[in-house]
Design a protein around this motif. Structure first.
Motif, PDB file in Angstrom:
ATOM      1  N   GLN A  20       0.839  -1.193   0.000  1.00  0.00           N
ATOM      2  CA  GLN A  20       0.000   0.000   0.000  1.00  0.00           C
ATOM      3  C   GLN A  20       0.880   1.251   0.000  1.00  0.00           C
ATOM      4  O   GLN A  20       1.870   1.319   0.720  1.00  0.00           O
ATOM      5  N   GLU A  21       0.539   2.225  -0.839  1.00  0.00           N
ATOM      6  CA  GLU A  21       1.301   3.460  -0.940  1.00  0.00           C
ATOM      7  C   GLU A  21       0.432   4.647  -0.540  1.00  0.00           C
ATOM      8  O   GLU A  21      -0.751   4.699  -0.892  1.00  0.00           O
ATOM      9  N   VAL A  22       1.040   5.576   0.187  1.00  0.00           N
ATOM     10  CA  VAL A  22       0.330   6.768   0.649  1.00  0.00           C
ATOM     11  C   VAL A  22       0.974   8.002   0.030  1.00  0.00           C
ATOM     12  O   VAL A  22       2.193   8.167   0.083  1.00  0.00           O
ATOM     13  N   ASP A  41       5.243  11.782  -2.381  1.00  0.00           N
ATOM     14  CA  ASP A  41       5.180  10.454  -1.780  1.00  0.00           C
ATOM     15  C   ASP A  41       5.348  10.573  -0.270  1.00  0.00           C
ATOM     16  O   ASP A  41       5.446  11.672   0.276  1.00  0.00           O
ATOM     17  N   SER A  42       5.384   9.450   0.417  1.00  0.00           N
ATOM     18  CA  SER A  42       5.442   9.463   1.883  1.00  0.00           C
ATOM     19  C   SER A  42       6.764   9.999   2.423  1.00  0.00           C
ATOM     20  O   SER A  42       6.871  10.315   3.610  1.00  0.00           O
ATOM     21  N   ALA A 159      -8.515   2.552  -4.199  1.00  0.00           N
ATOM     22  CA  ALA A 159      -7.836   3.758  -3.729  1.00  0.00           C
ATOM     23  C   ALA A 159      -8.836   4.630  -2.990  1.00  0.00           C
ATOM     24  O   ALA A 159     -10.052   4.516  -3.190  1.00  0.00           O
ATOM     25  N   LYS A 164      -6.280  15.247   4.884  1.00  0.00           N
ATOM     26  CA  LYS A 164      -5.070  14.855   5.596  1.00  0.00           C
ATOM     27  C   LYS A 164      -5.215  15.112   7.088  1.00  0.00           C
ATOM     28  O   LYS A 164      -5.595  16.212   7.511  1.00  0.00           O
ATOM     29  N   THR A 178      -4.941  13.192   1.510  1.00  0.00           N
ATOM     30  CA  THR A 178      -4.180  11.951   1.499  1.00  0.00           C
ATOM     31  C   THR A 178      -4.754  11.030   0.429  1.00  0.00           C
ATOM     32  O   THR A 178      -5.969  10.842   0.364  1.00  0.00           O
ATOM     33  N   VAL A 180      -4.483   7.172  -0.755  1.00  0.00           N
ATOM     34  CA  VAL A 180      -3.995   5.834  -0.431  1.00  0.00           C
ATOM     35  C   VAL A 180      -4.288   4.913  -1.614  1.00  0.00           C
ATOM     36  O   VAL A 180      -5.440   4.774  -2.031  1.00  0.00           O
ATOM     37  N   GLU A 182      -3.975   1.058  -3.064  1.00  0.00           N
ATOM     38  CA  GLU A 182      -3.792  -0.315  -2.609  1.00  0.00           C
ATOM     39  C   GLU A 182      -2.731  -1.041  -3.449  1.00  0.00           C
ATOM     40  O   GLU A 182      -2.388  -0.597  -4.545  1.00  0.00           O
ATOM     41  N   GLN A 187      -0.392   3.353 -10.104  1.00  0.00           N
ATOM     42  CA  GLN A 187      -0.525   4.611  -9.379  1.00  0.00           C
ATOM     43  C   GLN A 187      -0.812   5.816 -10.275  1.00  0.00           C
ATOM     44  O   GLN A 187      -1.628   6.672  -9.929  1.00  0.00           O
TER      45      GLN A 187
END
Length: 204
Positions: A20-22, A41-42, A159, A164, A178, A180, A182, A187
């Motif tokens: 998972q990317e945030v 990105d995070s 997603a 935020k 934010t 997110v 999956e 992306q």
């Protein structure tokens, strides 16, 4: 994420992750007098950007990577009564050059139209129109809220975008969101759908 502006530009990254990317969406352009959004990105590195040099709610918006390379072009359909948008992948050639990668169309729910129940807009998303077997998603966005959910045809979350919230529980402004994504979802494609979400809410 404490910083809004990145320290470095993100290097080449895989468009699909096994985890998972945030991401952080700042619904502002880094270019003065331009509309758009900037995505980090995070780690606070610039990943995607949308810079609309013309007017807000343009009928055509380009999604670029950190270096300015166009990844997708999103176009609003002129003659659509309900609302329809198409996304064209940059680099397509041959017979697929003029065929959209995805199409987003508003779905009418008579019960909600008449009673304003739930105040949720639903959109049908068809992805892979340039392939023999496209797949379908559903995107739902709440009226007057900066949030949306994208699920596949089985109801599995793909997603989600929402306001935020800091680690201390503080909800940031409406322009800081934010996103997110999956695992095993593309992306930049999700970013294309989120741009449609921004156009729906007149943020771009």
């Amino acid at each position: 994420m404490a910083k809004v502006y990145p320290q470095t530009v993100s290097s080449s990254r895989s468009p699909i992750s096994s985890k998972q990317e945030v991401f952080i969406l700042w619904m502002k352009s880094l270019i003065p007098c331009s509309k758009g959004c900037t995505v980090f990105d995070s780690d606070g590195r610039l990943v995607y950007r949308v810079d609309n040099y013309h007017i807000k709610c343009s009928r055509q918006v380009d999604i670029m990577d950190a270096k300015g390379k166009v990844l997708f072009t999103v176009k609003a359909k002129k003659l659509s009564i309900l609302g329809s948008w198409e996304g064209y992948r940059s680099g397509n050639t041959g017979k697929n050059k003029e065929k959209p990668e995805f199409r987003v169309t508003k779905v009418v729910n008579i019960r909600k139209v008449l009673g304003f129940l739930g105040k949720v807009y639903s959109f049908k998303v068809v992805v892979g129109l340039d392939k023999n077997q496209p797949c379908e998603y559903v995107m739902e966005t709440q009226i007057c809220k900066s949030s949306c959910r994208i699920v596949d045809s089985f109801g599995k979350l793909v997603a989600e975008v929402k306001r935020k919230i800091t680690s201390s529980g503080v909800v940031l402004g409406k322009d800081v969101l934010t996103m997110v994504v999956e695992p095993y979802e593309e992306q930049c494609l999700i970013m294309g759908l989120v741009v449609v979400f921004g156009l729906i809410h007149r943020k771009l």
